[in-house]
Design a protein around this motif. Structure first.
Motif, PDB file in Angstrom:
ATOM      1  N   ALA A 182      45.392   2.600  27.032  1.00  0.00           N
ATOM      2  CA  ALA A 182      44.984   3.919  27.517  1.00  0.00           C
ATOM      3  C   ALA A 182      43.747   4.425  26.777  1.00  0.00           C
ATOM      4  N   GLN A 183      43.712   4.222  25.467  1.00  0.00           N
ATOM      5  CA  GLN A 183      42.579   4.684  24.664  1.00  0.00           C
ATOM      6  C   GLN A 183      41.302   3.933  25.043  1.00  0.00           C
ATOM      7  N   ARG A 184      41.406   2.606  25.236  1.00  0.00           N
ATOM      8  CA  ARG A 184      40.223   1.833  25.597  1.00  0.00           C
ATOM      9  C   ARG A 184      39.694   2.255  26.973  1.00  0.00           C
ATOM     10  N   LEU A 185      40.580   2.433  27.930  1.00  0.00           N
ATOM     11  CA  LEU A 185      40.141   2.825  29.270  1.00  0.00           C
ATOM     12  C   LEU A 185      39.529   4.222  29.275  1.00  0.00           C
ATOM     13  N   GLN A 186      40.094   5.095  28.483  1.00  0.00           N
ATOM     14  CA  GLN A 186      39.534   6.453  28.391  1.00  0.00           C
ATOM     15  C   GLN A 186      38.129   6.416  27.788  1.00  0.00           C
ATOM     16  N   SER A 187      37.942   5.578  26.780  1.00  0.00           N
ATOM     17  CA  SER A 187      36.644   5.519  26.113  1.00  0.00           C
ATOM     18  C   SER A 187      35.570   4.871  26.984  1.00  0.00           C
ATOM     19  N   SER A 188      35.994   4.070  27.959  1.00  0.00           N
ATOM     20  CA  SER A 188      35.014   3.398  28.817  1.00  0.00           C
ATOM     21  C   SER A 188      34.828   4.085  30.161  1.00  0.00           C
ATOM     22  N   ALA A 189      35.577   5.150  30.426  1.00  0.00           N
ATOM     23  CA  ALA A 189      35.579   5.787  31.746  1.00  0.00           C
ATOM     24  C   ALA A 189      34.196   6.279  32.151  1.00  0.00           C
ATOM     25  N   GLU A 190      33.460   6.878  31.223  1.00  0.00           N
ATOM     26  CA  GLU A 190      32.145   7.417  31.569  1.00  0.00           C
ATOM     27  C   GLU A 190      31.189   6.294  31.986  1.00  0.00           C
ATOM     28  N   LEU A 191      31.243   5.173  31.293  1.00  0.00           N
ATOM     29  CA  LEU A 191      30.390   4.041  31.638  1.00  0.00           C
ATOM     30  C   LEU A 191      30.798   3.432  32.978  1.00  0.00           C
ATOM     31  N   VAL A 192      32.101   3.327  33.202  1.00  0.00           N
ATOM     32  CA  VAL A 192      32.590   2.786  34.468  1.00  0.00           C
ATOM     33  C   VAL A 192      32.110   3.653  35.628  1.00  0.00           C
ATOM     34  N   ALA A 193      32.129   4.968  35.417  1.00  0.00           N
ATOM     35  CA  ALA A 193      31.712   5.891  36.473  1.00  0.00           C
ATOM     36  C   ALA A 193      30.226   5.743  36.801  1.00  0.00           C
ATOM     37  N   SER A 194      29.408   5.503  35.797  1.00  0.00           N
ATOM     38  CA  SER A 194      27.957   5.490  36.005  1.00  0.00           C
ATOM     39  C   SER A 194      27.399   4.104  36.311  1.00  0.00           C
ATOM     40  N   ASP A 195      28.080   3.038  35.907  1.00  0.00           N
ATOM     41  CA  ASP A 195      27.555   1.691  36.122  1.00  0.00           C
ATOM     42  C   ASP A 195      27.739   1.246  37.569  1.00  0.00           C
ATOM     43  N   SER A 196      26.946   0.268  37.969  1.00  0.00           N
ATOM     44  CA  SER A 196      26.954  -0.218  39.351  1.00  0.00           C
ATOM     45  C   SER A 196      28.249  -0.943  39.669  1.00  0.00           C
ATOM     46  N   ASP A 197      28.649  -0.841  40.930  1.00  0.00           N
ATOM     47  CA  ASP A 197      29.830  -1.542  41.431  1.00  0.00           C
ATOM     48  C   ASP A 197      29.486  -3.018  41.589  1.00  0.00           C
ATOM     49  N   VAL A 198      30.341  -3.891  41.078  1.00  0.00           N
ATOM     50  CA  VAL A 198      30.099  -5.327  41.190  1.00  0.00           C
ATOM     51  C   VAL A 198      29.983  -5.764  42.653  1.00  0.00           C
ATOM     52  N   ALA A 199      30.535  -4.983  43.555  1.00  0.00           N
ATOM     53  CA  ALA A 199      30.428  -5.299  44.978  1.00  0.00           C
ATOM     54  C   ALA A 199      28.982  -5.381  45.437  1.00  0.00           C
ATOM     55  N   LEU A 293      25.082  -1.043  24.170  1.00  0.00           N
ATOM     56  CA  LEU A 293      23.963  -1.751  23.545  1.00  0.00           C
ATOM     57  C   LEU A 293      23.308  -2.761  24.482  1.00  0.00           C
ATOM     58  N   TRP A 294      24.006  -3.132  25.561  1.00  0.00           N
ATOM     59  CA  TRP A 294      23.446  -4.130  26.474  1.00  0.00           C
ATOM     60  C   TRP A 294      22.194  -3.584  27.148  1.00  0.00           C
ATOM     61  N   GLN A 295      21.113  -4.349  27.127  1.00  0.00           N
ATOM     62  CA  GLN A 295      19.826  -3.868  27.619  1.00  0.00           C
ATOM     63  C   GLN A 295      19.606  -4.132  29.106  1.00  0.00           C
ATOM     64  N   GLY A 296      20.285  -5.108  29.659  1.00  0.00           N
ATOM     65  CA  GLY A 296      20.096  -5.470  31.059  1.00  0.00           C
ATOM     66  C   GLY A 296      20.992  -4.678  31.988  1.00  0.00           C
ATOM     67  N   PRO A 297      20.940  -4.969  33.297  1.00  0.00           N
ATOM     68  CA  PRO A 297      21.779  -4.272  34.280  1.00  0.00           C
ATOM     69  C   PRO A 297      23.259  -4.533  34.018  1.00  0.00           C
ATOM     70  N   ARG A 298      24.071  -3.530  34.308  1.00  0.00           N
ATOM     71  CA  ARG A 298      25.522  -3.656  34.123  1.00  0.00           C
ATOM     72  C   ARG A 298      26.229  -3.389  35.450  1.00  0.00           C
ATOM     73  N   TYR A 299      27.196  -4.236  35.745  1.00  0.00           N
ATOM     74  CA  TYR A 299      28.029  -4.075  36.933  1.00  0.00           C
ATOM     75  C   TYR A 299      29.486  -4.133  36.494  1.00  0.00           C
ATOM     76  N   VAL A 300      30.307  -3.297  37.068  1.00  0.00           N
ATOM     77  CA  VAL A 300      31.701  -3.217  36.653  1.00  0.00           C
ATOM     78  C   VAL A 300      32.623  -3.431  37.839  1.00  0.00           C
ATOM     79  N   GLY A 301      33.761  -4.044  37.569  1.00  0.00           N
ATOM     80  CA  GLY A 301      34.796  -4.229  38.583  1.00  0.00           C
ATOM     81  C   GLY A 301      36.160  -4.181  37.922  1.00  0.00           C
ATOM     82  N   TYR A 302      37.185  -4.420  38.708  1.00  0.00           N
ATOM     83  CA  TYR A 302      38.552  -4.423  38.201  1.00  0.00           C
ATOM     84  C   TYR A 302      39.203  -5.769  38.508  1.00  0.00           C
ATOM     85  N   SER A 303      40.309  -6.004  37.836  1.00  0.00           N
ATOM     86  CA  SER A 303      41.211  -7.078  38.243  1.00  0.00           C
ATOM     87  C   SER A 303      42.393  -6.431  38.957  1.00  0.00           C
TER      88      SER A 303
END
Length: 430
Positions: A182-199, A293-303
């Motif tokens: 829960a703590q890890r997902l909460q800490s990454s929520a803002e990035l998940v919201a703003s990063d591109s969809d892997v789709a 810290l990653w400088q290139g494009p980021r895409y996020v998805g789920y399992s």
């Protein structure tokens, strides 16, 4: 030929004549077999007792009690000394008992020593080698002794059985209501919201050849060729798993896409300094510090993991297939991007050449080589050391490949595990 074997052979001949031919060809004389006595007795093969040496019947009843009593079909993996078959057949609700042989030589030996005609003659029984089928059948019971003694022919099914039995244990770190999750997902929520969809990557490389690069020891044999290919104007797309990223950079090979899913991945594995032109595809359990810290494009998805259920509802993104290892979403991404053929590099699922990983010291990415107590068959038909989780990952990749018959999958090396559904690449697997 013993009296027991004559009767058993007649029963098998009457119902499964081709099976009897195979059993007669088994070399049971080569087995190290001993009689082990306690309150009762049993047979020991290479130090592994087939059953309890005190009360075989009580053990069989306890095993039978773990299965659904109302199931009309039961699959039994391993033949043992026939005790469990007899107990299961006492159930009038059972309509079919499918017995799958895990070690032909062991079963042939038991047929010589003990009368098995009662269950062999029961019309509800079907008998065959486990390896004749590509997949395990449910519901099942697998005799523990024969999961250890399974022979080469039945090893693939053995691996699937062990993986299924260990499933709940393997998922213990990913409990839905775990405070750490829960703590890890909460800490990454803002990035998940703003990063591109892997789709957004899906369908962008129709018909292209894609290399999926893992970190098995055989990868080291391909560094020079990969470096040459990477420099070409017209070339395959290079997707690598996170632990292969640093070794590739060290060899002057820049991947196009890196895939990461593991909460334990750190800057040691994904140094950000040279990442500006490299795409990172990740799942939300990845350390947010790595992402930032990653400088290139980021895409996020789920399992499909239930740990992402709530986040998927709040922040919809596409899904990648994960079967325990980062190799799975990397291959799934290649397929969803439109790959016509996928070539696997370093997908060894084993420790060939007495190494655990390419570009890492022994034990840096997990257990040391000396801790490997299990085996798979390599592309030469020889046993090569591995660990249990690698065998599970291999099973899940093979299932994925079987589900995508329109994509051609190639393996670049015979030194690692044989991967069902792949063809050895004529150039890279020499």
């Amino acid at each position: 030929m013993s009296e027991s074997f004559e009767g058993n052979a007649q029963a098998i001949q009457a119902r499964w004549p081709q099976l009897l031919e195979r059993l007669l060809a088994e070399d049971s004389a080569a087995l190290q077999a001993d009689l082990v006595e306690g309150l009762g007795s049993t047979l020991s093969i290479s130090g592994i007792q087939l059953t309890s040496r005190h009360d075989r019947t009580a053990e069989a009843r306890a095993q039978a009690a773990s299965l659904p009593a109302d199931s009309p079909v039961i699959h039994l993996y391993g033949t043992g000394l026939g005790d469990l078959q007899q107990i299961l057949l006492e159930n009038p609700a059972l309509q079919r008992l499918q017995v799958h042989i895990l070690n032909g030589a062991v079963f042939a030996l038991v047929l010589q020593l003990l009368d098995q005609q009662a269950w062999l003659n029961d019309p509800r029984v079907e008998l065959g080698y486990a390896g004749d089928l590509a997949e395990i059948q449910l519901p099942f019971f697998a005799l523990p002794s024969e999961l250890v003694l399974a022979d080469d022919y039945n090893a693939k099914i053995r691996d699937r059985l062990v993986s299924e039995v260990h499933l709940a244990f393997n998922n213990r770190d990913f409990v839905v209501d775990s405070p750490e999750v829960a703590q890890r997902l909460q800490s990454s929520a803002e990035l998940v919201a703003s990063d591109s969809d892997v789709a957004q990557l899906f369908g962008t490389q129709p018909g292209r050849e894609i290399f999926v690069i893992a970190t098995g020891p055989s990868l080291e044999r391909h560094f020079e060729r990969l470096r040459e290919i990477r420099a070409q104007a017209q070339r395959p797309l290079l997707i690598c798993v996170d632990t292969a990223y640093r070794p590739l950079l060290k060899q002057g090979i820049e991947p196009d896409i890196v895939v990461s899913i593991d909460h334990r991945i750190s800057g040691l594995h994904l140094p950000p300094e040279k990442s500006a032109a490299i795409t990172l595809v990740y799942l939300p359990m990845v350390d947010p510090q790595i992402l930032t810290l990653w400088q290139g494009p980021r895409y996020v998805g789920y399992s499909a993991s239930p740990i992402y259920t709530r986040m998927r509802e709040q922040l919809p993104k596409a899904q990648l297939y994960v079967g325990g290892s980062v190799i799975h979403p990397a291959v799934d991404l290649a397929v969803k991007m439109g790959a016509e053929q996928v070539i696997l590099f370093g997908a060894d699922f084993a420790f060939p050449m007495n190494k655990t990983h390419a570009g890492w010291l022994d034990g840096e990415l997990g257990p040391q080589l000396g801790a490997a107590r299990h085996w798979v068959l390599d592309g030469h038909g020889q046993r090569v050391r591995t660990q249990l989780n690698f065998r599970s990952y291999l099973c899940e990749l093979e299932r994925f490949i079987a589900g995508h018959p329109r994509v051609r999958f190639y393996n670049s090396s015979r030194d690692g595990a044989m991967i069902s559904g792949t063809t050895y690449h004529p150039e890279f697997s020499q």
